[in-house]
Scaffold this active site. Structure first.
Site, PDB file in Angstrom:
ATOM      1  N   CYS A  76     -22.139 100.979 174.663  1.00 47.13           N
ATOM      2  CA  CYS A  76     -21.172 101.402 175.378  1.00 47.13           C
ATOM      3  C   CYS A  76     -21.609 102.469 176.531  1.00 47.13           C
ATOM      4  O   CYS A  76     -22.334 103.632 176.378  1.00 47.13           O
ATOM      5  CB  CYS A  76     -19.925 102.172 174.592  1.00 47.13           C
ATOM      6  SG  CYS A  76     -18.525 102.601 175.452  1.00 47.13           S
ATOM      7  N   CYS A 117     -18.294 109.758 175.870  1.00 52.03           N
ATOM      8  CA  CYS A 117     -17.277 110.489 175.069  1.00 52.03           C
ATOM      9  C   CYS A 117     -18.314 111.375 174.019  1.00 52.03           C
ATOM     10  O   CYS A 117     -19.487 110.714 173.460  1.00 52.03           O
ATOM     11  CB  CYS A 117     -16.698 109.349 174.071  1.00 52.03           C
ATOM     12  SG  CYS A 117     -15.719 108.132 174.885  1.00 52.03           S
ATOM     13  N   CYS A 143     -19.417 110.314 170.356  1.00 54.14           N
ATOM     14  CA  CYS A 143     -19.656 108.807 169.875  1.00 54.14           C
ATOM     15  C   CYS A 143     -21.154 108.579 169.828  1.00 54.14           C
ATOM     16  O   CYS A 143     -21.992 108.621 170.885  1.00 54.14           O
ATOM     17  CB  CYS A 143     -18.832 108.012 170.886  1.00 54.14           C
ATOM     18  SG  CYS A 143     -19.031 106.313 170.395  1.00 54.14           S
ATOM     19  N   CYS A 196      -8.749  95.837 160.809  1.00 56.79           N
ATOM     20  CA  CYS A 196      -8.769  96.298 162.371  1.00 56.79           C
ATOM     21  C   CYS A 196     -10.331  96.063 162.833  1.00 56.79           C
ATOM     22  O   CYS A 196     -11.289  96.107 162.037  1.00 56.79           O
ATOM     23  CB  CYS A 196      -8.865  98.051 162.322  1.00 56.79           C
ATOM     24  SG  CYS A 196      -6.969  98.446 161.671  1.00 56.79           S
ATOM     25  N   CYS A 201      -5.305  94.428 164.145  1.00 52.29           N
ATOM     26  CA  CYS A 201      -5.609  95.415 164.860  1.00 52.29           C
ATOM     27  C   CYS A 201      -6.759  95.498 165.573  1.00 52.29           C
ATOM     28  O   CYS A 201      -7.688  95.188 164.866  1.00 52.29           O
ATOM     29  CB  CYS A 201      -5.252  96.883 164.238  1.00 52.29           C
ATOM     30  SG  CYS A 201      -5.282  98.317 165.596  1.00 52.29           S
ATOM     31  N   CYS A 213      -1.271 102.073 168.520  1.00 51.71           N
ATOM     32  CA  CYS A 213      -1.920 103.035 167.422  1.00 51.71           C
ATOM     33  C   CYS A 213      -2.330 103.944 168.562  1.00 51.71           C
ATOM     34  O   CYS A 213      -3.435 103.543 169.030  1.00 51.71           O
ATOM     35  CB  CYS A 213      -2.716 102.013 166.644  1.00 51.71           C
ATOM     36  SG  CYS A 213      -3.878 103.209 165.576  1.00 51.71           S
ATOM     37  N   ARG A 238      -2.022 107.988 159.981  1.00 51.32           N
ATOM     38  CA  ARG A 238      -3.389 107.480 159.399  1.00 51.32           C
ATOM     39  C   ARG A 238      -4.252 108.593 159.244  1.00 51.32           C
ATOM     40  O   ARG A 238      -4.877 109.108 160.249  1.00 51.32           O
ATOM     41  CB  ARG A 238      -3.791 106.169 160.104  1.00 51.32           C
ATOM     42  CG  ARG A 238      -4.786 105.319 159.682  1.00 51.32           C
ATOM     43  CD  ARG A 238      -5.208 104.012 160.411  1.00 51.32           C
ATOM     44  NE  ARG A 238      -3.901 103.437 161.008  1.00 51.32           N
ATOM     45  CZ  ARG A 238      -3.077 102.741 160.654  1.00 51.32           C
ATOM     46  NH1 ARG A 238      -3.360 102.554 159.300  1.00 51.32           N
ATOM     47  NH2 ARG A 238      -2.359 102.451 161.053  1.00 51.32           N
TER      48      ARG A 238
END
Length: 406
Positions: free
Chosen positions: A113, A117, A120, A157, A190, A250, A322
């Site tokens: 990616c 972030c 991450c 998910c 999801c 979500c 969650r």
């Protein structure tokens, strides 16, 4: 005494007797005035006691979207014992107690990616030892979904480490096949694929997608300290695209990013004032990854997690909350405190993207011990729709074209 009697007699009606050093009066009414006392007869206005934000939240019969930061802050800073009890009370008003949604999360595209972030492991900007992989095959994803269903999961998910879906037509077609296949298993589906536009959201809706995850992560104010390659408003734009396509939203956050309690309030303010509340609100506790800027962070105090969950339950009464990343670091007693404060969903299985997750057997044992039960799917009767965007079923997809994993 006679003088006192003569002075009082014109003012008093009824009977009275005077005895040495005191007198008593017998009357048929309690006021010396014959006119009833009302607010209009008083020389001042009587102010009504102000209802607290916590009292308003407890009195709710439906979600409200006009919360102020001050109200949320007032609730968040309520003494924890009282806050927990209030959250448990409203939770039972809107949700069946002890029912926990079981979800399994699979990383269908690991690493590579371009985002920065700070938490991450999948960012190409940090040396975390994680190697980028090609996208998982549809067969492999559906096999994992069948395992999840056999172990009680109601929602499956799928996450991909992408900034966005631009130029990924083949990948999007594969994802749609995964979604359709999961829905044909009778499960909710999801995905989290980074930023998507309106047309991509419509295609995913057409494949039968139940929900799209796109976290706002933290407060608007603290966000630039965590991520610089994607703006807060870009995240909100993706959420709006998802909502307009008719897909459940979500969206939640991560605790432990170097933020303050004020930022927990800001995070909740963002989601509680959306035009409609997210269907689910994930609460993640940072799992520090060596090699990332936040790799040496200290664990977020547990009371901050409970406060955030309890406040979320009070301002998002109908939302599924969650308990996500970081649950594996909690003992059963801490998890139960989160559940009684309003959390009613967990991730279960082998992995949560790149970090360990509480396993199926572990969760089954905990459910049996504490009297919890898996939440039934709210969308199990909704099959994949093809009326908006024509998408073949997985079996037809395999016949149409060999799978490409890129």
């Amino acid at each position: 005494m006679a003088a006192i009697r003569s002075q009082l007699a014109p003012r008093l009606q009824g009977t009275f007797t005077i005895v040495p050093s005191r007198f008593t009066i017998s009357r048929s009414f309690s006021s010396v005035r014959d006119v009833p006392i009302t607010s209009s007869t008083l020389p001042y206005q009587v102010s009504q006691p102000k209802t607290s934000a916590l009292q308003e939240a407890l009195a709710a019969s439906a979600p409200r979207t006009n919360w102020t930061k001050e109200e949320i802050s007032e609730i968040y800073n309520t003494p924890l014992f009282e806050l927990h009890y209030a959250a448990a009370t409203i939770h039972r008003k809107f949700h069946p107690p002890g029912a926990i949604q079981l979800c399994t999360l699979m990383n269908i595209k690991t690493g590579g990616c371009s985002e920065d972030c700070s938490y991450c492991a999948q960012s190409t900007r940090y040396d975390t030892g994680l190697k980028a992989e090609k996208m998982s095959t549809v067969d492999a994803v559906l096999a994992a979904a069948r395992t999840a269903k056999a172990n009680g999961a109601a929602r499956f998910c799928m996450g991909a480490a992408w900034r966005d879906m631009r130029g990924r037509k083949t990948s999007l077609k594969n994802v749609k096949a995964m979604v359709t296949g999961v829905r044909e298993l009778g499960m909710e589906a999801c995905v989290t694929l980074g930023m998507i536009d309106k047309e991509q959201a419509k295609e995913l809706k057409g494949a039968g997608l139940t929900a799209y995850n796109h976290n706002v992560d933290t407060s608007r104010e603290h966000y630039p300290n965590v991520i610089t390659t994607r703006s807060y408003d870009e995240r909100l734009a993706t959420i709006q695209n998802v909502r307009e396509a008719g897909i459940n939203v979500c969206s939640g956050g991560i605790l432990g990013l170097g933020e303050s309690a004020k930022d927990h309030v800001g995070l909740l303010y963002t989601v509680a004032t959306m035009e409609s509340h997210p269907e689910s609100f994930p609460v993640n506790a940072l799992v520090p990854i060596k090699g990332t800027p936040l790799g040496d962070s200290e664990a977020i105090p547990f009371d901050a997690i409970v406060r955030t969950i309890a406040t979320a339950r009070l301002v998002l009464p109908a939302t599924i909350i969650r308990l996500a990343a970081g649950r594996i670091m909690m003992g059963e007693e801490k998890q139960m405190m989160c559940f009684t404060a309003g959390a009613n969903a967990v991730f279960t299985g082998e992995k949560m993207l790149t970090t360990d997750c509480n396993g199926y057997e572990e969760d089954k044992a905990m459910f049996d011990k504490w009297g919890l039960k898996p939440m039934a799917s709210k969308h199990a009767d909704t099959v994949a729709s093809v009326d908006q965007v024509p998408v073949s079923s997985w079996q037809q997809f395999k016949e149409d074209k060999p799978e490409v994993t890129a």
